[in-house]
Design an enzyme around this catalytic site. Structure first.
Site, PDB file in Angstrom:
ATOM      1  N   ALA A  72       0.834  -1.202   0.000  1.00 51.82           N
ATOM      2  CA  ALA A  72       0.000   0.000   0.000  1.00 51.82           C
ATOM      3  C   ALA A  72       0.864   1.244   0.000  1.00 51.82           C
ATOM      4  CB  ALA A  72      -0.923   0.006   1.211  1.00 51.82           C
ATOM      5  N   GLU A 118       1.194 -10.172  -0.757  1.00 52.84           N
ATOM      6  CA  GLU A 118      -0.170 -10.689  -0.758  1.00 52.84           C
ATOM      7  C   GLU A 118      -0.713 -10.808  -2.187  1.00 52.84           C
ATOM      8  OE1 GLU A 118      -1.984  -9.329   3.483  1.00 52.84           O
ATOM      9  OE2 GLU A 118      -1.319  -7.713   2.184  1.00 52.84           O
ATOM     10  N   GLU A 138       4.041  -5.507   7.931  1.00 53.41           N
ATOM     11  CA  GLU A 138       2.959  -4.674   8.449  1.00 53.41           C
ATOM     12  C   GLU A 138       3.107  -4.348   9.930  1.00 53.41           C
ATOM     13  OE1 GLU A 138       1.054  -6.335   4.711  1.00 53.41           O
ATOM     14  OE2 GLU A 138       2.558  -6.957   6.158  1.00 53.41           O
TER      15      GLU A 138
END
Length: 264
Positions: A72, A118, A138
Site C-alpha cells: 500500500a 499478498e 505490516e
C-alpha cells in the site's frame, strides 16, 4: 464496468502476446509500484476484462527493477484513505480476492512486500528474480496483513517460518523462498518475466478449459472437504464433456498430430 480491455492503462499496462498470453504490469516504478486508489481501480478493471478476454494465461509483474510491489502507498494510508485501496468484490488492489478464472503467474522482480507479497500469493505461481525479497512488514508500521498474507503464507510455507515472518516483519530472499516452496523457480537478475513467460507458454500449450477447471479445484483443496472436492470434480467433468476441445485431444493423439485447442 465495461469488460472491454484497452491496450494499456496509465498505471496498469496490458500487453497481449502470442499463444493467448498477456502481461500485466504495475506501472508506478517511482514509488516501487505501491498501490494507490487509481491503480486499485484500474487493476480491478483489468482482472474483469481478462476474465472475459481470449487470453489463457496472465503474467503479473511490476515496472522497473526495484520492486514487484511494495504494498500500500503509505501516503494513502496516512491520509486515512485505506478503504480506497480495496474494492468490495476483490479486496486489496482490486486483486487479492478477485474471482479469476485463468492462471496468473507473478513475475517478481525485486521487493514483494506487504500487499505486494499478498498479491503474489493471490497468483497461482510465482517466478522470482534472484534479487527478490519477500516479506510482510505490516507489524513494523502498526498494521496487520489483512489482504490474505496472514492466512495464505502459512498455507504455502511451513507454518513456523510463516509465523516468524509475520510476527517479526522480516523478509527472506529468493533462494530461501524457493527452498520453502513459496516460489516455483528463481530467475537470473532481470529475467523473471522471461522465465514466467516460458512457464506461461507451457501452460498455454494445454487445453485451456481443463487447465482452468483443474486449477479451480486445486485452489479449493484447503477449504473444502474431500466429498465437496469430488462433487466439484464431477461438475467440472460434466462441463468439460460439452466442449469442442473434449474430443480434440484424443482425436489428435490417434491422428498423431498436435491438438488444436479452441478454448470452447
Amino acid at each position: 464496468m465495461s469488460d472491454e480491455l484497452p491496450d494499456s492503462i496509465h498505471l496498469v499496462l496490458v500487453e497481449r502476446l502470442p499463444n493467448h498470453i498477456a502481461v500485466v504490469t504495475l506501472n508506478r516504478p517511482e514509488v516501487r509500484n505501491a498501490i494507490n486508489p487509481a491503480i486499485t481501480s484500474e487493476l480491478g478493471h483489468v482482472v474483469q476484462a481478462l476474465n472475459a478476454d481470449d487470453v489463457w494465461v496472465i503474467v503479473l509483474t511490476g515496472a522497473g527493477d526495484k520492486a514487484f510491489c511494495a504494498g500500500a502507498d503509505l501516503t494513502t494510508v496516512g491520509s486515512g484513505q485505506l478503504d480506497d485501496l480495496w474494492t468490495d468484490d476483490a479486496g486489496f488492489a482490486g486483486f487479492v480476492f478477485a474471482k479469476r478464472t485463468k492462471p496468473w503467474i507473478a513475475a517478481v522482480n525485486g521487493a514483494a512486500l506487504a500487499g505486494g507479497l499478498e498479491m503474489a500469493l493471490a497468483c497461482d505461481m510465482i517466478v522470482a528474480d534472484e534479487r527478490s525479497t519477500f516479506g510482510l512488514p505490516e507489524v513494523r508500521v502498526g498494521l496487520v496483513a489483512i489482504a490474505g498474507g496472514a492466512f495464505r503464507l502459512p498455507r504455502v510455507i511451513p507454518p513456523a517460518i510463516a509465523f516468524e515472518m509475520i510476527a517479526t516483519g522480516q523478509s527472506i530472499g529468493a533462494q530461501r523462498a524457493f527452498s520453502l516452496g513459496l516460489v516455483n523457480s528463481v530467475a537470473p537478475a532481470g529475467d523473471s518475466v522471461t522465465i514466467a513467460l516460458e512457464l506461461a507458454t507451457r501452460i498455454a500449450g494445454n487445453a485451456p478449459i481443463p487447465v482452468r477447471e483443474s486449477l479451480a479445484i486445486a485452489r479449493r483443496t484447503s477449504d473444502l472437504t474431500e466429498s465437496e472436492l469430488v462433487r466439484m470434480s464431477d461438475e467440472a467433468w460434466s462441463r468439460l464433456s460439452k466442449t469442442e476441445d473434449f474430443a480434440e485431444g484424443p482425436r489428435a493423439f490417434l491422428e498423431k498430430r498436435s491438438p488444436i485447442w479452441l478454448g470452447r
